[in-house]
Design a protein around this motif. Structure first.
Motif, PDB file in Angstrom:
ATOM      1  N   THR A  35       4.163 -70.075  -1.225  1.00 39.13           N
ATOM      2  CA  THR A  35       3.030 -69.237  -0.729  1.00 39.13           C
ATOM      3  C   THR A  35       1.896 -69.817  -1.647  1.00 39.13           C
ATOM      4  O   THR A  35       1.830 -70.261  -2.707  1.00 39.13           O
ATOM      5  N   SER A  36       0.782 -69.476  -1.237  1.00 39.41           N
ATOM      6  CA  SER A  36      -0.502 -69.716  -1.803  1.00 39.41           C
ATOM      7  C   SER A  36      -1.179 -68.439  -2.305  1.00 39.41           C
ATOM      8  O   SER A  36      -2.260 -68.292  -2.860  1.00 39.41           O
ATOM      9  N   GLN A  37      -0.512 -67.310  -2.127  1.00 38.65           N
ATOM     10  CA  GLN A  37      -1.028 -66.137  -2.461  1.00 38.65           C
ATOM     11  C   GLN A  37      -0.705 -66.010  -4.120  1.00 38.65           C
ATOM     12  O   GLN A  37       0.211 -66.297  -4.424  1.00 38.65           O
ATOM     13  N   ALA A  38      -2.018 -65.409  -4.759  1.00 32.99           N
ATOM     14  CA  ALA A  38      -1.786 -65.389  -6.118  1.00 32.99           C
ATOM     15  C   ALA A  38      -0.865 -64.266  -6.578  1.00 32.99           C
ATOM     16  O   ALA A  38      -1.171 -63.149  -5.961  1.00 32.99           O
ATOM     17  N   GLU A  80       4.833 -62.135   4.732  1.00 26.32           N
ATOM     18  CA  GLU A  80       3.576 -61.412   5.133  1.00 26.32           C
ATOM     19  C   GLU A  80       2.601 -61.633   4.008  1.00 26.32           C
ATOM     20  O   GLU A  80       2.615 -62.050   2.822  1.00 26.32           O
ATOM     21  N   ASN A  81       1.147 -61.469   4.401  1.00 28.66           N
ATOM     22  CA  ASN A  81       0.196 -61.405   3.549  1.00 28.66           C
ATOM     23  C   ASN A  81       0.050 -60.045   2.933  1.00 28.66           C
ATOM     24  O   ASN A  81       0.174 -58.897   3.736  1.00 28.66           O
ATOM     25  N   ARG A  82      -0.316 -59.977   1.794  1.00 31.28           N
ATOM     26  CA  ARG A  82      -0.570 -58.511   1.076  1.00 31.28           C
ATOM     27  C   ARG A  82      -1.825 -58.790   0.697  1.00 31.28           C
ATOM     28  O   ARG A  82      -2.795 -59.758   0.672  1.00 31.28           O
ATOM     29  N   GLU A  83      -2.550 -57.406   0.608  1.00 29.99           N
ATOM     30  CA  GLU A  83      -3.863 -57.124  -0.131  1.00 29.99           C
ATOM     31  C   GLU A  83      -3.875 -57.948  -1.339  1.00 29.99           C
ATOM     32  O   GLU A  83      -3.307 -57.541  -2.337  1.00 29.99           O
ATOM     33  N   PRO A  84      -4.999 -58.811  -1.493  1.00 29.00           N
ATOM     34  CA  PRO A  84      -5.195 -59.484  -2.724  1.00 29.00           C
ATOM     35  C   PRO A  84      -5.614 -58.798  -3.665  1.00 29.00           C
ATOM     36  O   PRO A  84      -6.182 -57.827  -3.711  1.00 29.00           O
TER      37      PRO A  84
END
Length: 154
Positions: A35-38, A80-84
């Motif tokens: 994932t690219s989510q930080a 899923e995407n989470r709130e960054p």
């Protein structure tokens, strides 16, 4: 840490990027996913609390802990995407940094001047944009200083 700039104990990507390997077959359905989510180490507490189904304490042994700033990684594990995070700040032995969205501000002790990078366009932190966006540098610096005072880092 190639191709990332810097090394461990520095605030550049080469010093702070660390992979997280997770295995949880009942939740993580997509194998070998990246994932690219930080994420940040502060997210581990929030994740543990989420998995355990408990709340962060408002009081602990007569003390009031700092508010929980991390965000659970469980949505990321589910694909899923989470709130960054609104902002991520940190200090390491050889630097300090703040990340707000795609923007990252970094300073090293020997210079003590901020360098600004657009991580979407320049993930390797080679094009310092601080001179081009002085207002962004000032705003992010103020935010970093507020975080620094709040968490008591000197």
């Amino acid at each position: 840490n190639t191709p990332w700039r810097g090394a461990k104990i520095q605030a550049f990507e080469g010093g702070i990027r660390t992979p997280l390997v997770a295995r949880w077959p009942r939740v993580i359905k997509k194998r070998n996913a990246i994932t690219s989510q930080a994420g940040h180490v502060i997210d581990l507490m929030a994740t543990c609390l989420d998995v355990a189904g408990i709340s962060y304490p408002e009081n602990f042994e007569g003390r009031t802990p700092l508010p929980l700033e991390g965000k659970s990684l469980v949505p990321v594990f589910r694909g899923e995407n989470r709130e960054p995070h609104e902002a991520l700040c940190w200090r390491v032995p050889n630097g300090k940094a703040i990340r707000v969205g795609k923007w990252k501000l970094v300073a090293v002790p020997e210079k003590e001047t901020w360098e600004l990078f657009d991580l979407e366009k320049d993930p390797f932190e080679s094009d310092n944009l601080a001179g081009k966006y002085p207002d962004r540098v000032a705003a992010m610096n103020t935010r970093f200083d507020e975080w620094n005072r709040r968490v008591g880092v000197h």
